[in-house]
Enzyme design. Sequence first.
Site, PDB file in Angstrom:
ATOM      1  N   THR A 121       0.816  -1.208   0.000  1.00  0.00           N
ATOM      2  CA  THR A 121       0.000   0.000   0.000  1.00  0.00           C
ATOM      3  C   THR A 121       0.854   1.264   0.000  1.00  0.00           C
ATOM      4  O   THR A 121       1.976   1.267   0.531  1.00  0.00           O
ATOM      5  CB  THR A 121      -0.898   0.005   1.267  1.00  0.00           C
ATOM      6  OG1 THR A 121      -1.467   1.303   1.449  1.00  0.00           O
ATOM      7  CG2 THR A 121      -0.104  -0.317   2.531  1.00  0.00           C
ATOM      8  N   TYR A 145      -1.518   0.053  10.194  1.00  0.00           N
ATOM      9  CA  TYR A 145      -1.806  -0.624   8.921  1.00  0.00           C
ATOM     10  C   TYR A 145      -0.586  -0.557   7.996  1.00  0.00           C
ATOM     11  O   TYR A 145      -0.099  -1.571   7.501  1.00  0.00           O
ATOM     12  CB  TYR A 145      -3.037   0.022   8.260  1.00  0.00           C
ATOM     13  CG  TYR A 145      -3.248  -0.431   6.837  1.00  0.00           C
ATOM     14  CD1 TYR A 145      -3.583  -1.748   6.567  1.00  0.00           C
ATOM     15  CD2 TYR A 145      -3.082   0.453   5.773  1.00  0.00           C
ATOM     16  CE1 TYR A 145      -3.748  -2.177   5.259  1.00  0.00           C
ATOM     17  CE2 TYR A 145      -3.245   0.038   4.468  1.00  0.00           C
ATOM     18  CZ  TYR A 145      -3.588  -1.278   4.222  1.00  0.00           C
ATOM     19  OH  TYR A 145      -3.741  -1.693   2.920  1.00  0.00           O
TER      20      TYR A 145
HETATM   21  N1  UFG Z   1     -12.693  11.536   2.102  1.00  0.00           N
HETATM   22  C1  UFG Z   1     -13.678  12.466   2.272  1.00  0.00           C
HETATM   23  N2  UFG Z   1     -14.915  12.023   2.611  1.00  0.00           N
HETATM   24  C2  UFG Z   1     -15.198  10.697   2.793  1.00  0.00           C
HETATM   25  C3  UFG Z   1     -14.171   9.757   2.602  1.00  0.00           C
HETATM   26  C4  UFG Z   1     -12.931  10.211   2.255  1.00  0.00           C
HETATM   27  O1  UFG Z   1     -13.458  13.661   2.138  1.00  0.00           O
HETATM   28  O2  UFG Z   1     -16.343  10.370   3.117  1.00  0.00           O
HETATM   29  C5  UFG Z   1     -11.370  12.003   1.696  1.00  0.00           C
HETATM   30  C6  UFG Z   1     -10.266  11.582   2.651  1.00  0.00           C
HETATM   31  O3  UFG Z   1     -10.167  12.492   3.720  1.00  0.00           O
HETATM   32  C7  UFG Z   1      -9.064  11.573   1.736  1.00  0.00           C
HETATM   33  C8  UFG Z   1      -9.651  11.161   0.375  1.00  0.00           C
HETATM   34  O4  UFG Z   1     -11.044  11.411   0.469  1.00  0.00           O
HETATM   35  O5  UFG Z   1      -8.557  12.857   1.630  1.00  0.00           O
HETATM   36  C9  UFG Z   1      -9.427   9.703   0.073  1.00  0.00           C
HETATM   37  O6  UFG Z   1      -9.833   8.952   1.201  1.00  0.00           O
HETATM   38  P1  UFG Z   1     -10.075   7.384   1.150  1.00  0.00           P
HETATM   39  O7  UFG Z   1     -10.556   6.976   2.510  1.00  0.00           O
HETATM   40  O8  UFG Z   1     -10.916   7.043  -0.020  1.00  0.00           O
HETATM   41  O9  UFG Z   1      -8.639   6.807   0.856  1.00  0.00           O
HETATM   42  P2  UFG Z   1      -7.247   7.061   1.607  1.00  0.00           P
HETATM   43  O10 UFG Z   1      -6.441   7.938   0.696  1.00  0.00           O
HETATM   44  O11 UFG Z   1      -7.422   7.500   3.000  1.00  0.00           O
HETATM   45  O12 UFG Z   1      -6.707   5.576   1.696  1.00  0.00           O
HETATM   46  C10 UFG Z   1      -5.891   5.029   0.740  1.00  0.00           C
HETATM   47  C11 UFG Z   1      -6.020   3.522   0.776  1.00  0.00           C
HETATM   48  C12 UFG Z   1      -5.511   2.982   2.089  1.00  0.00           C
HETATM   49  C13 UFG Z   1      -4.123   3.520   2.342  1.00  0.00           C
HETATM   50  C14 UFG Z   1      -4.105   5.020   2.294  1.00  0.00           C
HETATM   51  C15 UFG Z   1      -2.709   5.586   2.460  1.00  0.00           C
HETATM   52  O13 UFG Z   1      -7.364   3.130   0.619  1.00  0.00           O
HETATM   53  O14 UFG Z   1      -5.472   1.583   2.026  1.00  0.00           O
HETATM   54  O15 UFG Z   1      -4.572   5.438   1.037  1.00  0.00           O
HETATM   55  O16 UFG Z   1      -2.790   6.892   2.936  1.00  0.00           O
HETATM   56  F1  UFG Z   1      -3.707   3.130   3.559  1.00  0.00           F
END
Ligand code: UFG
Length: 332
Positions: A121, A145
Amino acid sequence: MGEKPPILVTGGAGYIGSHAALALLDAGWPVVVLDDLSSGHRWAVPEGATFVQGDIADAGLVGAMLKEHGIQAILHFAGSILVAESMTEPLLYYRNNTAATRTLLETAMAAGVNRFLFSSTAATYGVPDAVPIREDAPTRPINPYGRSKLMSEHMLADAGMANGLDYVVLRYFNVAGADPAGRSGQTGKVSTHLIKIAAEAATGKRDGVAVYGTDYATPDGSCVRDYIHVSDLADAHVAALEHLLANPGTRVTMNCGYGRGFSVLEVLDAVDEVVGEPLPRRIENRRPGDPDALVADTGLMAATTGWIPKHDHLPTIIAHAIAWERRLVERG
Ligand code: UFG
């Protein structure tokens, strides 16, 4: 290549694993899926795959099945994937992602299976100094994680040097979308990913989408991510597997993304376009632990495997995610 050898897919009843199993079968590889169904679904295991329900850390079961099916390589997807959960249950993550991978590796090598593809990841990078992120950037994960996955990467590197294990580590960026033919999609018990949540809002399962922060150091203030279609990621595994089998001595870690980022607000604008009307948005506070921007440098993956994405188009990713969500609604 002659007849293709059987491949073990752990976690093949889960979101990414089921798409990888589909891609392997579509490309003519015999597939055996091992999954304990703790978060995956039996229906997600593609027709055409052999299914074994069990635990990857059950050395007796795994050793026997590797021999019985004549497995030649392992694609290891099984694991726990929720960053927030890893903050409150870290030992669960070190058990499911690190300790279980250690046992699986030991079992595989004892059975003479020394080719391994590992799901990692972008969380292994933590907060990057710069984007796009190259694979040789510092790995400073900011949650259990990411650390649990990085520890497994270290085990692979060490077993590679000491014991002749061949491996490919793929570091995924933001995986989204669903099989274009509607055969699988994301169906977790808890939804946290932006495009999944937007798809739920688009089908009436929620009343809108929260935007977690508009005060980041990005052009519009919302976080930037590199969204990759799950079927392209699945194809990347087929390409990586072919590279691994054709090149003894392969030990490589590669990013999987498209090399370009979209902000949360840009994603939600694209969702509105696909849906044909604006979904309600609420600007909320930052979610703890979100880096400003995560974008992959994709040069190594392309140069090493020749993988070419087919769905590098945000509206397509969103449309496939929504089509899958509609299927879930119909299914009830
Ligand atoms: N976000 C929102 N609203 C939501 C959900 C997410 O604004 O309801 C934002 C988050 O704050 C973030 C972006 O959308 O800025 C993406 O969020 P996600 O939860 O979709 O994905 P992440 O970037 O947090 O997670 C991904 C992978 C993980 C990994 C991570 C590393 O899914 O497995 O990147 O930072 F660990």
